[in-house]
Design a protein around this motif. Structure first.
Motif, PDB file in Angstrom:
ATOM      1  N   GLY A   1       0.814  -1.209   0.000  1.00 56.76           N
ATOM      2  CA  GLY A   1       0.000   0.000   0.000  1.00 56.76           C
ATOM      3  C   GLY A   1       0.848   1.258   0.000  1.00 56.76           C
ATOM      4  N   ASP A   2       1.921   1.251   0.777  1.00 54.12           N
ATOM      5  CA  ASP A   2       2.833   2.391   0.816  1.00 54.12           C
ATOM      6  C   ASP A   2       3.497   2.590  -0.539  1.00 54.12           C
ATOM      7  OD1 ASP A   2       2.214   2.504   3.502  1.00 54.12           O
ATOM      8  OD2 ASP A   2       4.277   2.196   4.202  1.00 54.12           O
ATOM      9  N   ARG A   3       3.953   1.495  -1.124  1.00 56.41           N
ATOM     10  CA  ARG A   3       4.629   1.568  -2.422  1.00 56.41           C
ATOM     11  C   ARG A   3       3.690   2.135  -3.482  1.00 56.41           C
ATOM     12  NH1 ARG A   3       9.349  -1.102  -2.735  1.00 56.41           N
ATOM     13  NH2 ARG A   3       9.173  -1.471  -4.974  1.00 56.41           N
ATOM     14  N   ARG A   4       2.430   1.674  -3.464  1.00 60.30           N
ATOM     15  CA  ARG A   4       1.451   2.146  -4.439  1.00 60.30           C
ATOM     16  C   ARG A   4       1.227   3.650  -4.299  1.00 60.30           C
ATOM     17  NH1 ARG A   4      -3.647   3.638  -5.076  1.00 60.30           N
ATOM     18  NH2 ARG A   4      -4.244   3.416  -2.899  1.00 60.30           N
ATOM     19  N   LEU A   5       1.079   4.114  -3.063  1.00 62.55           N
ATOM     20  CA  LEU A   5       0.869   5.541  -2.838  1.00 62.55           C
ATOM     21  C   LEU A   5       2.076   6.367  -3.268  1.00 62.55           C
ATOM     22  CD1 LEU A   5      -0.899   5.313   0.625  1.00 62.55           C
ATOM     23  CD2 LEU A   5      -1.935   6.111  -1.522  1.00 62.55           C
ATOM     24  N   ALA A   6       3.269   5.900  -2.956  1.00 60.75           N
ATOM     25  CA  ALA A   6       4.484   6.618  -3.350  1.00 60.75           C
ATOM     26  C   ALA A   6       4.599   6.679  -4.868  1.00 60.75           C
ATOM     27  CB  ALA A   6       5.716   5.960  -2.731  1.00 60.75           C
ATOM     28  N   GLU A   7       4.360   5.565  -5.535  1.00 58.98           N
ATOM     29  CA  GLU A   7       4.456   5.543  -7.003  1.00 58.98           C
ATOM     30  C   GLU A   7       3.390   6.429  -7.638  1.00 58.98           C
ATOM     31  OE1 GLU A   7       4.282   1.332  -7.681  1.00 58.98           O
ATOM     32  OE2 GLU A   7       6.413   1.063  -7.182  1.00 58.98           O
ATOM     33  N   LEU A   8       2.221   6.500  -7.034  1.00 58.08           N
ATOM     34  CA  LEU A   8       1.124   7.303  -7.551  1.00 58.08           C
ATOM     35  C   LEU A   8       1.388   8.805  -7.420  1.00 58.08           C
ATOM     36  CD1 LEU A   8      -1.897   7.092  -8.586  1.00 58.08           C
ATOM     37  CD2 LEU A   8      -2.528   7.378  -6.179  1.00 58.08           C
ATOM     38  N   LEU A   9       1.993   9.216  -6.314  1.00 53.73           N
ATOM     39  CA  LEU A   9       2.071  10.641  -5.987  1.00 53.73           C
ATOM     40  C   LEU A   9       3.425  11.319  -6.196  1.00 53.73           C
ATOM     41  CD1 LEU A   9      -0.031  10.491  -2.699  1.00 53.73           C
ATOM     42  CD2 LEU A   9      -0.776  11.355  -4.933  1.00 53.73           C
ATOM     43  N   LEU A  10       4.518  10.612  -6.023  1.00 46.19           N
ATOM     44  CA  LEU A  10       5.831  11.264  -6.081  1.00 46.19           C
ATOM     45  C   LEU A  10       6.090  11.956  -7.416  1.00 46.19           C
ATOM     46  CD1 LEU A  10       8.126   8.720  -4.224  1.00 46.19           C
ATOM     47  CD2 LEU A  10       7.432  11.012  -3.452  1.00 46.19           C
ATOM     48  N   GLY A  11       6.572  13.177  -7.328  1.00 46.36           N
ATOM     49  CA  GLY A  11       6.943  13.946  -8.507  1.00 46.36           C
ATOM     50  C   GLY A  11       5.789  14.643  -9.200  1.00 46.36           C
ATOM     51  N   THR A  12       4.574  14.455  -8.722  1.00 46.60           N
ATOM     52  CA  THR A  12       3.415  15.084  -9.360  1.00 46.60           C
ATOM     53  C   THR A  12       3.198  16.492  -8.812  1.00 46.60           C
ATOM     54  OG1 THR A  12       1.871  14.178  -7.719  1.00 46.60           O
ATOM     55  CG2 THR A  12       2.262  12.864  -9.720  1.00 46.60           C
ATOM     56  N   ARG A  13       2.335  17.245  -9.502  1.00 48.66           N
ATOM     57  CA  ARG A  13       1.950  18.576  -9.041  1.00 48.66           C
ATOM     58  C   ARG A  13       0.733  18.432  -8.143  1.00 48.66           C
ATOM     59  NH1 ARG A  13       1.558  21.884 -14.546  1.00 48.66           N
ATOM     60  NH2 ARG A  13       0.325  23.211 -13.194  1.00 48.66           N
ATOM     61  N   LEU A  14       0.755  19.104  -7.004  1.00 52.43           N
ATOM     62  CA  LEU A  14      -0.369  19.047  -6.081  1.00 52.43           C
ATOM     63  C   LEU A  14      -0.548  20.423  -5.464  1.00 52.43           C
ATOM     64  CD1 LEU A  14      -2.594  17.548  -4.633  1.00 52.43           C
ATOM     65  CD2 LEU A  14      -0.899  16.642  -3.045  1.00 52.43           C
ATOM     66  N   ALA A  15      -1.482  21.165  -6.003  1.00 49.41           N
ATOM     67  CA  ALA A  15      -1.763  22.506  -5.490  1.00 49.41           C
ATOM     68  C   ALA A  15      -2.541  22.399  -4.191  1.00 49.41           C
ATOM     69  CB  ALA A  15      -2.560  23.293  -6.520  1.00 49.41           C
ATOM     70  N   SER A  16      -2.188  23.217  -3.234  1.00 49.72           N
ATOM     71  CA  SER A  16      -2.910  23.284  -1.970  1.00 49.72           C
ATOM     72  C   SER A  16      -2.770  24.698  -1.434  1.00 49.72           C
ATOM     73  CB  SER A  16      -2.373  22.261  -0.977  1.00 49.72           C
ATOM     74  OG  SER A  16      -1.016  22.503  -0.702  1.00 49.72           O
ATOM     75  N   HIS A  17      -3.779  25.117  -0.689  1.00 55.28           N
ATOM     76  CA  HIS A  17      -3.782  26.479  -0.170  1.00 55.28           C
ATOM     77  C   HIS A  17      -4.070  26.445   1.321  1.00 55.28           C
ATOM     78  CE1 HIS A  17      -3.757  27.774  -4.315  1.00 55.28           C
ATOM     79  NE2 HIS A  17      -4.733  26.910  -4.531  1.00 55.28           N
TER      80      HIS A  17
END
Length: 162
Positions: free
Chosen positions: A130-146
């Motif tokens: 589960g951790d690996r899947r989340l890391a592969e899904l999210l790392l290096g992507t753009r994620l705007a937050s305010h």
């Protein structure tokens, strides 16, 4: 100065596919470049690709003003630097609160982190699927937050039921 090719590569980076996450909302930790910490439990605060995984998880797992239960409910804490996911924390089920009202997640796990954002080059540090899947899904992507603070909250699924 950042080379034009790096700026172009970063601007073309895909947005984080947060709609693929199970929780309706996740917290996002917005950090700066690593600076020496003046805490007993860590040497650094913030992100640097040159930190060891042990130092990095300690630099990222707390102390912030946040709704700790909401952070834990999301099941994942993407860490962003200038709007790009540079690390992913999991294992957020237990938290502590200090005298200043800030929270830390002492059992947080570093699922992975970015060693070169322009490439992007990532390191997966957890053996849990589960951790690996989340890391592969999210790392290096753009994620705007305010947010006015270090923790922001992002809705993952804007579909409504009725």
């Amino acid at each position: 100065m950042t080379p034009l090719s790096v700026v172009q590569a970063l601007s073309a980076r895909r947005h984080a596919p947060v709609h693929q996450l199970d929780a309706p909302e996740i917290a996002v930790l917005r950090v700066d470049a690593a600076q020496p910490a003046h805490d007993d439990d860590r040497d650094w605060i913030g992100f640097a690709a040159t930190l060891s995984p042990d130092h990095l998880v300690k630099a990222l797992r707390g102390w912030w003003r946040c709704d700790a239960a909401s952070v834990a409910a999301g099941g994942v804490l993407p860490v962003t630097l200038s709007g790009y996911v540079v690390a992913v924390l999991t294992g957020l089920q237990r938290w502590e609160k200090n005298f200043a009202g800030k929270h830390a997640f002492p059992e947080a796990r570093l699922a992975g982190y970015v060693t070169d954002l322009a490439a992007p080059t990532t390191v997966i540090t957890s053996d849990l699927d589960g951790d690996r899947r989340l890391a592969e899904l999210l790392l290096g992507t753009r994620l705007a937050s305010h947010s006015g603070g270090a923790i922001a909250y992002v809705t993952t699924n804007t579909a409504t039921t009725g």
